[in-house]
Design an enzyme around this catalytic site. Sequence first.
Site, PDB file in Angstrom:
ATOM      1  N   GLU A  46     -10.570   4.892   7.778  1.00 25.72           N
ATOM      2  CA  GLU A  46      -9.358   5.580   8.251  1.00 25.72           C
ATOM      3  C   GLU A  46      -9.784   6.792   9.087  1.00 25.72           C
ATOM      4  OE1 GLU A  46      -6.570   6.900   5.269  1.00 25.72           O
ATOM      5  OE2 GLU A  46      -4.991   7.216   6.743  1.00 25.72           O
TER       6      GLU A  46
ATOM      7  N   GLN B 262     -10.279   9.320  -4.318  1.00 27.13           N
ATOM      8  CA  GLN B 262      -9.943   9.966  -3.049  1.00 27.13           C
ATOM      9  C   GLN B 262     -11.119  10.707  -2.382  1.00 27.13           C
ATOM     10  OE1 GLN B 262      -6.387  11.281  -1.174  1.00 27.13           O
ATOM     11  NE2 GLN B 262      -8.235  10.847   0.007  1.00 27.13           N
TER      12      GLN B 262
ATOM     13  N   HIS C 292      -9.109   1.959   0.951  1.00 22.50           N
ATOM     14  CA  HIS C 292      -8.849   2.640   2.218  1.00 22.50           C
ATOM     15  C   HIS C 292     -10.132   2.488   3.035  1.00 22.50           C
ATOM     16  CE1 HIS C 292      -5.717   4.394  -0.235  1.00 22.50           C
ATOM     17  NE2 HIS C 292      -5.239   5.103   0.770  1.00 22.50           N
TER      18      HIS C 292
ATOM     19  N   HIS D  69       1.575   5.289  -2.252  1.00 23.39           N
ATOM     20  CA  HIS D  69       1.046   6.307  -3.182  1.00 23.39           C
ATOM     21  C   HIS D  69       2.216   6.863  -3.991  1.00 23.39           C
ATOM     22  CE1 HIS D  69      -3.044   6.634  -1.355  1.00 23.39           C
ATOM     23  NE2 HIS D  69      -2.391   6.073  -0.355  1.00 23.39           N
TER      24      HIS D  69
ATOM     25  N   ASP E  46       2.591   3.206   2.982  1.00 22.07           N
ATOM     26  CA  ASP E  46       1.552   4.187   2.641  1.00 22.07           C
ATOM     27  C   ASP E  46       2.149   5.472   2.055  1.00 22.07           C
ATOM     28  OD1 ASP E  46      -0.952   5.275   2.330  1.00 22.07           O
ATOM     29  OD2 ASP E  46      -1.372   5.537   4.463  1.00 22.07           O
TER      30      ASP E  46
ATOM     31  N   HIS F  51       0.862  -1.197   0.000  1.00 23.01           N
ATOM     32  CA  HIS F  51       0.000   0.000   0.000  1.00 23.01           C
ATOM     33  C   HIS F  51       0.890   1.236   0.000  1.00 23.01           C
ATOM     34  CE1 HIS F  51      -3.841   2.105   1.534  1.00 23.01           C
ATOM     35  NE2 HIS F  51      -2.935   3.049   1.317  1.00 23.01           N
TER      36      HIS F  51
HETATM   37 ZN   LIG Z   1      -3.140   5.113   1.408  1.00 22.54          ZN
END
Ligand SMILES: [Zn+2]
Length: 413
Positions: A211, A150, A208, A58, A307, A56
Amino acid sequence: MDITISHAMMDNTAELVNIGIDGGKIIEITKDSLTPGNTAIDAQGQLVIPPFFEPHFHLDNPYLWGEVNQSGTLREAIEIYARVKKDRDLNDLVQRATEALRESLSYGVLWFRTHVDIDPIAQLRLLKGVAAVKEKFAGVMDISVIAFPQIGMARKPEIVDLMYAAMENGADIVGGIPHIERDMEDAARQIEIAFEIAKKYNADIDMHVDETDDPYWQSLELLAEKTIQENYQGRVTAGHCCSMAAWDEKTFERILAKVKTARINITTNTLTNLVIQGHGDKPPIRRGIPRLADLINAGVNVACAHDDVKNMFYPFGNMNPLFAANLAAHAGHLTTPNLIRAAFEMPLYHAAQTFGIQDYGISAGNPANLVLLPVQSDIDALRIQPVPTLVMRQGKILVQTELRRAFDPSVPN
Ligand SMILES: [Zn+2]
Protein backbone atom coordinates in the site's frame (compact mmCIF):
# COMPACT_ATOMS: atom_id res chain seq x y z
CA MET A 1 -44.23 -22.71 0.49
CA ASP A 2 -43.10 -20.24 3.18
CA ILE A 3 -42.32 -17.45 0.73
CA THR A 4 -42.85 -16.82 -2.96
CA ILE A 5 -41.19 -14.04 -4.91
CA SER A 6 -42.82 -13.38 -8.27
CA HIS A 7 -41.63 -11.37 -11.29
CA ALA A 8 -37.97 -11.20 -10.28
CA MET A 9 -35.33 -10.69 -12.98
CA MET A 10 -32.33 -13.03 -12.88
CA ASP A 11 -29.18 -10.94 -13.11
CA ASN A 12 -27.31 -13.34 -15.42
CA THR A 13 -30.08 -14.23 -17.92
CA ALA A 14 -32.43 -11.22 -17.63
CA GLU A 15 -35.33 -13.71 -17.43
CA LEU A 16 -38.34 -12.99 -15.26
CA VAL A 17 -38.83 -15.84 -12.81
CA ASN A 18 -40.87 -16.87 -9.80
CA ILE A 19 -39.00 -18.17 -6.78
CA GLY A 20 -40.33 -20.56 -4.14
CA ILE A 21 -38.67 -20.59 -0.72
CA ASP A 22 -39.25 -23.09 2.05
CA GLY A 23 -37.34 -24.02 5.20
CA GLY A 24 -34.78 -21.28 4.51
CA LYS A 25 -33.87 -22.68 1.10
CA ILE A 26 -34.63 -21.87 -2.51
CA ILE A 27 -36.85 -24.77 -3.57
CA GLU A 28 -37.91 -23.73 -7.04
CA ILE A 29 -37.12 -21.17 -9.72
CA THR A 30 -39.62 -21.25 -12.54
CA LYS A 31 -41.15 -19.15 -15.29
CA ASP A 32 -44.50 -20.78 -14.44
CA SER A 33 -46.66 -19.13 -11.83
CA LEU A 34 -46.42 -20.45 -8.28
CA THR A 35 -49.18 -20.77 -5.72
CA PRO A 36 -48.57 -17.74 -3.47
CA GLY A 37 -46.68 -18.66 -0.32
CA ASN A 38 -47.50 -17.64 3.25
CA THR A 39 -45.58 -14.49 2.38
CA ALA A 40 -46.02 -13.48 -1.26
CA ILE A 41 -43.72 -10.79 -2.63
CA ASP A 42 -44.18 -9.22 -6.05
CA ALA A 43 -40.71 -8.10 -7.18
CA GLN A 44 -42.24 -6.13 -10.07
CA GLY A 45 -39.34 -6.85 -12.37
CA GLN A 46 -36.58 -5.96 -9.91
CA LEU A 47 -33.21 -7.67 -10.20
CA VAL A 48 -32.77 -10.62 -7.84
CA ILE A 49 -29.14 -11.21 -6.90
CA PRO A 50 -27.28 -13.09 -4.17
CA PRO A 51 -26.17 -10.87 -1.27
CA PHE A 52 -23.06 -8.72 -1.25
CA PHE A 53 -19.72 -9.07 0.55
CA GLU A 54 -17.59 -6.49 2.32
CA PRO A 55 -14.21 -8.18 1.98
CA HIS A 56 -11.93 -5.59 3.62
CA PHE A 57 -12.96 -3.27 6.42
CA HIS A 58 -11.78 -2.05 9.82
CA LEU A 59 -14.60 -2.36 12.35
CA ASP A 60 -12.38 -0.95 15.12
CA ASN A 61 -12.46 2.55 13.61
CA PRO A 62 -15.45 3.56 11.47
CA TYR A 63 -16.87 7.09 11.88
CA LEU A 64 -13.87 8.30 13.95
CA TRP A 65 -13.97 11.61 12.15
CA GLY A 66 -12.12 13.91 14.54
CA GLU A 67 -8.47 14.90 14.38
CA VAL A 68 -7.77 16.06 10.81
CA ASN A 69 -5.31 14.17 8.61
CA GLN A 70 -3.61 17.32 7.25
CA SER A 71 -1.25 15.59 4.82
CA GLY A 72 -3.89 13.11 3.70
CA THR A 73 -1.29 10.34 3.83
CA LEU A 74 -1.45 6.80 5.18
CA ARG A 75 1.48 7.57 7.51
CA GLU A 76 -0.36 10.45 9.22
CA ALA A 77 -3.58 8.40 9.42
CA ILE A 78 -1.71 5.59 11.20
CA GLU A 79 -0.16 8.15 13.60
CA ILE A 80 -3.53 9.72 14.41
CA TYR A 81 -5.14 6.35 14.94
CA ALA A 82 -2.28 5.24 17.22
CA ARG A 83 -3.20 8.17 19.52
CA VAL A 84 -6.93 7.45 19.31
CA LYS A 85 -6.76 3.70 19.91
CA LYS A 86 -4.59 4.08 23.00
CA ASP A 87 -7.60 4.56 25.24
CA ARG A 88 -10.40 3.63 22.91
CA ASP A 89 -13.62 2.99 24.78
CA LEU A 90 -14.94 -0.44 23.87
CA ASN A 91 -18.60 0.48 24.21
CA ASP A 92 -18.00 3.27 21.71
CA LEU A 93 -16.21 0.80 19.41
CA VAL A 94 -19.16 -1.61 19.55
CA GLN A 95 -21.64 1.20 18.91
CA ARG A 96 -19.84 2.63 15.86
CA ALA A 97 -19.15 -0.84 14.43
CA THR A 98 -22.83 -1.67 14.88
CA GLU A 99 -23.78 1.43 12.93
CA ALA A 100 -21.42 0.45 10.09
CA LEU A 101 -22.79 -3.10 10.01
CA ARG A 102 -26.41 -1.97 9.98
CA GLU A 103 -25.63 0.34 7.06
CA SER A 104 -23.82 -2.47 5.32
CA LEU A 105 -26.72 -4.87 5.86
CA SER A 106 -29.18 -2.34 4.47
CA TYR A 107 -27.13 -2.40 1.25
CA GLY A 108 -27.40 -6.18 1.12
CA VAL A 109 -24.11 -7.29 2.68
CA LEU A 110 -24.32 -10.64 4.50
CA TRP A 111 -20.60 -11.56 4.61
CA PHE A 112 -18.02 -9.28 6.14
CA ARG A 113 -14.26 -9.40 6.73
CA THR A 114 -12.78 -7.01 9.27
CA HIS A 115 -9.17 -6.38 10.16
CA VAL A 116 -8.39 -5.47 13.75
CA ASP A 117 -5.13 -3.87 14.90
CA ILE A 118 -2.86 -6.13 16.92
CA ASP A 119 0.12 -4.17 18.27
CA PRO A 120 1.69 -3.07 21.58
CA ILE A 121 -0.78 -0.18 21.94
CA ALA A 122 -3.93 -2.11 21.07
CA GLN A 123 -2.78 -5.42 22.63
CA LEU A 124 -5.94 -7.55 22.33
CA ARG A 125 -8.34 -4.79 23.47
CA LEU A 126 -9.68 -3.82 20.05
CA LEU A 127 -10.02 -7.52 19.17
CA LYS A 128 -12.16 -7.95 22.27
CA GLY A 129 -14.49 -5.18 21.07
CA VAL A 130 -14.70 -6.52 17.51
CA ALA A 131 -15.28 -10.08 18.78
CA ALA A 132 -18.20 -8.72 20.83
CA VAL A 133 -19.62 -7.11 17.68
CA LYS A 134 -19.25 -10.38 15.79
CA GLU A 135 -21.11 -12.17 18.57
CA LYS A 136 -23.82 -9.49 18.55
CA PHE A 137 -24.44 -10.01 14.82
CA ALA A 138 -24.35 -13.83 14.93
CA GLY A 139 -27.22 -15.18 12.81
CA VAL A 140 -27.53 -11.88 10.95
CA MET A 141 -24.16 -11.39 9.24
CA ASP A 142 -21.17 -13.71 8.96
CA ILE A 143 -18.18 -11.70 10.19
CA SER A 144 -14.62 -12.98 9.83
CA VAL A 145 -11.97 -11.28 11.98
CA ILE A 146 -8.46 -10.76 10.62
CA ALA A 147 -5.62 -10.23 13.12
CA PHE A 148 -3.77 -7.26 11.65
CA PRO A 149 -0.19 -6.50 12.82
CA GLN A 150 -0.40 -2.83 11.79
CA ILE A 151 3.26 -1.97 12.58
CA GLY A 152 4.85 -5.19 11.37
CA MET A 153 6.26 -8.39 12.89
CA ALA A 154 9.71 -9.12 11.41
CA ARG A 155 11.64 -7.42 14.21
CA LYS A 156 8.92 -7.37 16.85
CA PRO A 157 8.65 -10.73 18.64
CA GLU A 158 6.15 -9.26 21.14
CA ILE A 159 3.72 -8.66 18.27
CA VAL A 160 4.21 -12.21 16.98
CA ASP A 161 3.19 -13.43 20.46
CA LEU A 162 0.16 -11.13 20.35
CA MET A 163 -0.79 -12.51 16.94
CA TYR A 164 -0.82 -16.07 18.29
CA ALA A 165 -2.86 -14.83 21.25
CA ALA A 166 -5.28 -13.12 18.85
CA MET A 167 -5.83 -16.41 17.02
CA GLU A 168 -6.65 -18.00 20.39
CA ASN A 169 -9.06 -15.18 21.25
CA GLY A 170 -11.44 -14.75 18.37
CA ALA A 171 -9.43 -13.97 15.23
CA ASP A 172 -10.20 -16.25 12.26
CA ILE A 173 -7.73 -15.10 9.60
CA VAL A 174 -4.06 -14.06 9.71
CA GLY A 175 -3.34 -10.57 8.43
CA GLY A 176 -0.15 -8.76 7.56
CA ILE A 177 1.42 -5.64 6.10
CA PRO A 178 4.80 -6.61 4.62
CA HIS A 179 5.61 -3.16 3.17
CA ILE A 180 5.60 -1.60 6.66
CA GLU A 181 8.84 -3.48 7.36
CA ARG A 182 12.33 -2.03 6.80
CA ASP A 183 13.00 -3.75 3.45
CA MET A 184 11.94 -6.65 1.23
CA GLU A 185 14.04 -9.06 3.29
CA ASP A 186 12.06 -8.23 6.41
CA ALA A 187 8.85 -8.34 4.36
CA ALA A 188 9.73 -11.93 3.44
CA ARG A 189 10.28 -12.69 7.13
CA GLN A 190 6.87 -11.20 8.03
CA ILE A 191 5.19 -13.34 5.37
CA GLU A 192 7.02 -16.39 6.71
CA ILE A 193 5.76 -15.68 10.25
CA ALA A 194 2.20 -15.16 8.96
CA PHE A 195 2.27 -18.58 7.30
CA GLU A 196 3.62 -20.18 10.48
CA ILE A 197 0.66 -18.76 12.40
CA ALA A 198 -1.87 -19.58 9.68
CA LYS A 199 -0.73 -23.17 9.35
CA LYS A 200 -0.97 -23.72 13.10
CA TYR A 201 -4.66 -22.70 13.04
CA ASN A 202 -5.45 -23.88 9.48
CA ALA A 203 -6.48 -20.26 8.83
CA ASP A 204 -6.66 -18.24 5.62
CA ILE A 205 -4.37 -15.27 5.08
CA ASP A 206 -5.50 -11.75 4.11
CA MET A 207 -2.87 -9.03 4.02
CA HIS A 208 -2.45 -5.33 3.30
CA VAL A 209 0.02 -5.60 0.43
CA ASP A 210 2.24 -2.89 -1.08
CA GLU A 211 0.00 0.00 0.00
CA THR A 212 2.52 2.51 -1.30
CA ASP A 213 3.41 4.26 -4.57
CA ASP A 214 7.03 3.10 -4.31
CA PRO A 215 7.78 0.43 -6.96
CA TYR A 216 10.55 -0.91 -4.70
CA TRP A 217 7.84 -2.75 -2.82
CA GLN A 218 6.98 -6.01 -4.55
CA SER A 219 5.93 -8.08 -1.58
CA LEU A 220 3.01 -9.43 -3.65
CA GLU A 221 5.63 -11.56 -5.40
CA LEU A 222 6.98 -12.86 -2.08
CA LEU A 223 3.43 -13.65 -0.95
CA ALA A 224 2.67 -15.54 -4.17
CA GLU A 225 5.91 -17.53 -3.98
CA LYS A 226 5.27 -18.49 -0.35
CA THR A 227 1.66 -19.41 -1.13
CA ILE A 228 2.80 -21.85 -3.81
CA GLN A 229 5.55 -23.23 -1.57
CA GLU A 230 3.08 -23.86 1.28
CA ASN A 231 0.31 -25.26 -0.96
CA TYR A 232 -2.01 -22.47 0.12
CA GLN A 233 -3.36 -21.75 -3.38
CA GLY A 234 -6.73 -19.94 -3.28
CA ARG A 235 -6.52 -19.25 0.48
CA VAL A 236 -4.51 -16.03 0.36
CA THR A 237 -5.85 -12.54 -0.32
CA ALA A 238 -3.85 -9.41 -1.08
CA GLY A 239 -5.57 -6.09 -0.39
CA HIS A 240 -4.54 -2.71 -1.86
CA CYS A 241 -1.59 -3.69 -4.16
CA CYS A 242 -0.96 0.01 -4.90
CA SER A 243 2.70 -0.15 -5.95
CA MET A 244 1.59 -2.36 -8.84
CA ALA A 245 0.56 0.89 -10.53
CA ALA A 246 4.21 2.00 -10.45
CA TRP A 247 5.86 -1.25 -11.59
CA ASP A 248 7.36 -1.49 -15.06
CA GLU A 249 5.75 -3.88 -17.53
CA LYS A 250 8.32 -6.65 -17.12
CA THR A 251 7.90 -6.66 -13.34
CA PHE A 252 4.12 -6.71 -13.66
CA GLU A 253 4.14 -9.65 -16.08
CA ARG A 254 6.56 -11.62 -13.90
CA ILE A 255 4.54 -11.12 -10.71
CA LEU A 256 1.19 -11.61 -12.46
CA ALA A 257 2.27 -15.10 -13.55
CA LYS A 258 3.06 -16.00 -9.92
CA VAL A 259 -0.18 -14.47 -8.62
CA LYS A 260 -2.11 -16.64 -11.08
CA THR A 261 -0.27 -19.83 -10.12
CA ALA A 262 -0.79 -19.05 -6.42
CA ARG A 263 -4.45 -18.18 -7.09
CA ILE A 264 -4.04 -15.07 -4.92
CA ASN A 265 -7.29 -13.14 -4.52
CA ILE A 266 -6.86 -9.39 -4.98
CA THR A 267 -9.06 -6.89 -3.14
CA THR A 268 -8.95 -3.33 -4.39
CA ASN A 269 -9.68 -0.64 -1.83
CA THR A 270 -10.19 1.97 -4.50
CA LEU A 271 -12.00 4.48 -2.30
CA THR A 272 -9.29 4.89 0.31
CA ASN A 273 -6.37 4.51 -2.09
CA LEU A 274 -7.62 7.17 -4.50
CA VAL A 275 -7.44 9.70 -1.68
CA ILE A 276 -4.49 8.39 0.33
CA GLN A 277 -1.92 7.57 -2.38
CA GLY A 278 -0.04 9.93 -4.68
CA HIS A 279 0.64 12.67 -2.11
CA GLY A 280 4.43 12.40 -2.53
CA ASP A 281 4.34 12.75 -6.31
CA LYS A 282 5.07 15.72 -8.52
CA PRO A 283 3.25 15.29 -11.85
CA PRO A 284 2.60 12.76 -13.23
CA ILE A 285 0.77 11.76 -10.05
CA ARG A 286 0.16 8.05 -9.36
CA ARG A 287 -3.17 7.07 -7.83
CA GLY A 288 -2.25 3.71 -6.31
CA ILE A 289 -4.85 1.59 -8.04
CA PRO A 290 -3.84 -1.95 -9.07
CA ARG A 291 -4.17 -2.77 -12.78
CA LEU A 292 -7.72 -4.02 -12.47
CA ALA A 293 -8.51 -4.56 -16.15
CA ASP A 294 -5.26 -6.45 -16.75
CA LEU A 295 -5.78 -8.59 -13.63
CA ILE A 296 -9.37 -9.43 -14.56
CA ASN A 297 -8.48 -10.17 -18.18
CA ALA A 298 -5.72 -12.48 -16.94
CA GLY A 299 -8.29 -14.42 -14.89
CA VAL A 300 -7.24 -13.19 -11.43
CA ASN A 301 -10.07 -13.10 -8.87
CA VAL A 302 -10.56 -9.41 -8.00
CA ALA A 303 -12.99 -8.13 -5.37
CA CYS A 304 -13.59 -4.58 -4.13
CA ALA A 305 -14.02 -3.20 -0.64
CA HIS A 306 -14.69 -0.09 1.41
CA ASP A 307 -11.73 -0.41 3.82
CA ASP A 308 -12.81 2.63 5.86
CA VAL A 309 -15.69 4.99 6.32
CA LYS A 310 -15.52 8.59 7.56
CA ASN A 311 -12.32 8.41 9.61
CA MET A 312 -8.69 9.58 9.58
CA PHE A 313 -7.93 7.24 6.69
CA TYR A 314 -10.88 8.15 4.45
CA PRO A 315 -13.47 10.91 4.86
CA PHE A 316 -16.24 9.46 2.69
CA GLY A 317 -17.94 6.10 2.07
CA ASN A 318 -21.45 4.86 2.68
CA MET A 319 -21.01 1.07 3.02
CA ASN A 320 -22.75 0.45 -0.31
CA PRO A 321 -20.67 -2.19 -2.16
CA LEU A 322 -21.96 -0.86 -5.48
CA PHE A 323 -20.36 2.51 -4.68
CA ALA A 324 -16.99 0.76 -4.22
CA ALA A 325 -17.54 -1.23 -7.43
CA ASN A 326 -18.50 1.93 -9.33
CA LEU A 327 -15.36 3.76 -8.18
CA ALA A 328 -13.22 0.74 -9.04
CA ALA A 329 -14.79 0.70 -12.51
CA HIS A 330 -13.88 4.37 -12.93
CA ALA A 331 -10.35 4.14 -11.59
CA GLY A 332 -9.62 0.81 -13.29
CA HIS A 333 -11.00 1.64 -16.76
CA LEU A 334 -13.66 -1.10 -16.49
CA THR A 335 -15.93 0.18 -19.27
CA THR A 336 -16.36 -2.61 -21.84
CA PRO A 337 -19.31 -5.00 -21.33
CA ASN A 338 -17.19 -7.88 -19.97
CA LEU A 339 -15.30 -5.57 -17.60
CA ILE A 340 -18.51 -3.86 -16.46
CA ARG A 341 -19.86 -7.31 -15.68
CA ALA A 342 -16.66 -8.06 -13.76
CA ALA A 343 -17.03 -4.81 -11.79
CA PHE A 344 -20.58 -5.82 -10.85
CA GLU A 345 -19.38 -9.26 -9.80
CA MET A 346 -16.50 -7.93 -7.66
CA PRO A 347 -18.56 -7.52 -4.46
CA LEU A 348 -20.67 -10.58 -5.39
CA TYR A 349 -19.39 -13.72 -7.12
CA HIS A 350 -15.72 -12.71 -7.02
CA ALA A 351 -15.84 -11.95 -3.30
CA ALA A 352 -17.70 -15.26 -2.75
CA GLN A 353 -14.65 -16.97 -4.22
CA THR A 354 -12.36 -14.99 -1.89
CA PHE A 355 -14.49 -16.12 1.07
CA GLY A 356 -14.67 -19.70 -0.20
CA ILE A 357 -18.49 -19.76 -0.09
CA GLN A 358 -19.74 -22.78 -2.03
CA ASP A 359 -23.56 -22.66 -2.00
CA TYR A 360 -23.74 -19.09 -3.29
CA GLY A 361 -26.12 -17.83 -5.97
CA ILE A 362 -29.77 -17.83 -6.90
CA SER A 363 -30.22 -21.56 -7.57
CA ALA A 364 -32.63 -24.22 -6.36
CA GLY A 365 -31.14 -26.03 -3.36
CA ASN A 366 -29.08 -23.07 -2.16
CA PRO A 367 -29.90 -21.19 1.06
CA ALA A 368 -32.45 -18.43 0.40
CA ASN A 369 -29.91 -15.62 0.62
CA LEU A 370 -30.97 -12.90 -1.76
CA VAL A 371 -31.33 -9.21 -2.46
CA LEU A 372 -33.87 -7.35 -4.59
CA LEU A 373 -32.40 -4.35 -6.41
CA PRO A 374 -34.77 -1.84 -8.05
CA VAL A 375 -32.98 -1.92 -11.44
CA GLN A 376 -33.07 -4.21 -14.46
CA SER A 377 -29.40 -4.77 -15.31
CA ASP A 378 -25.89 -5.00 -13.90
CA ILE A 379 -24.83 -1.77 -15.62
CA ASP A 380 -27.76 0.11 -14.08
CA ALA A 381 -26.96 -1.38 -10.68
CA LEU A 382 -23.43 0.03 -10.97
CA ARG A 383 -24.60 3.32 -12.43
CA ILE A 384 -27.41 4.08 -9.95
CA GLN A 385 -26.16 2.10 -6.92
CA PRO A 386 -29.70 1.69 -5.57
CA VAL A 387 -30.60 0.69 -2.03
CA PRO A 388 -32.00 -2.87 -2.11
CA THR A 389 -35.71 -3.02 -1.38
CA LEU A 390 -35.31 -6.40 0.34
CA VAL A 391 -32.45 -8.31 1.98
CA MET A 392 -33.09 -11.96 2.88
CA ARG A 393 -30.92 -14.39 4.81
CA GLN A 394 -31.83 -18.06 4.85
CA GLY A 395 -35.46 -17.27 4.13
CA LYS A 396 -35.71 -14.52 6.75
CA ILE A 397 -36.34 -10.96 5.60
CA LEU A 398 -33.76 -8.86 7.48
CA VAL A 399 -34.26 -5.47 5.85
CA GLN A 400 -36.92 -3.90 3.69
CA THR A 401 -36.50 -0.38 2.33
CA GLU A 402 -39.38 1.52 0.79
CA LEU A 403 -38.52 3.86 -2.01
CA ARG A 404 -40.93 6.55 -2.97
CA ARG A 405 -40.34 9.35 -5.42
CA ALA A 406 -43.17 11.71 -6.23
CA PHE A 407 -42.89 14.32 -8.98
CA ASP A 408 -45.17 17.32 -8.96
CA PRO A 409 -47.58 17.10 -11.95
CA SER A 410 -45.94 20.22 -13.42
CA VAL A 411 -42.69 18.29 -14.00
CA PRO A 412 -42.65 17.10 -17.64
CA ASN A 413 -42.34 13.42 -18.50
ZN1 LIG B 1 -7.29 -1.93 5.37
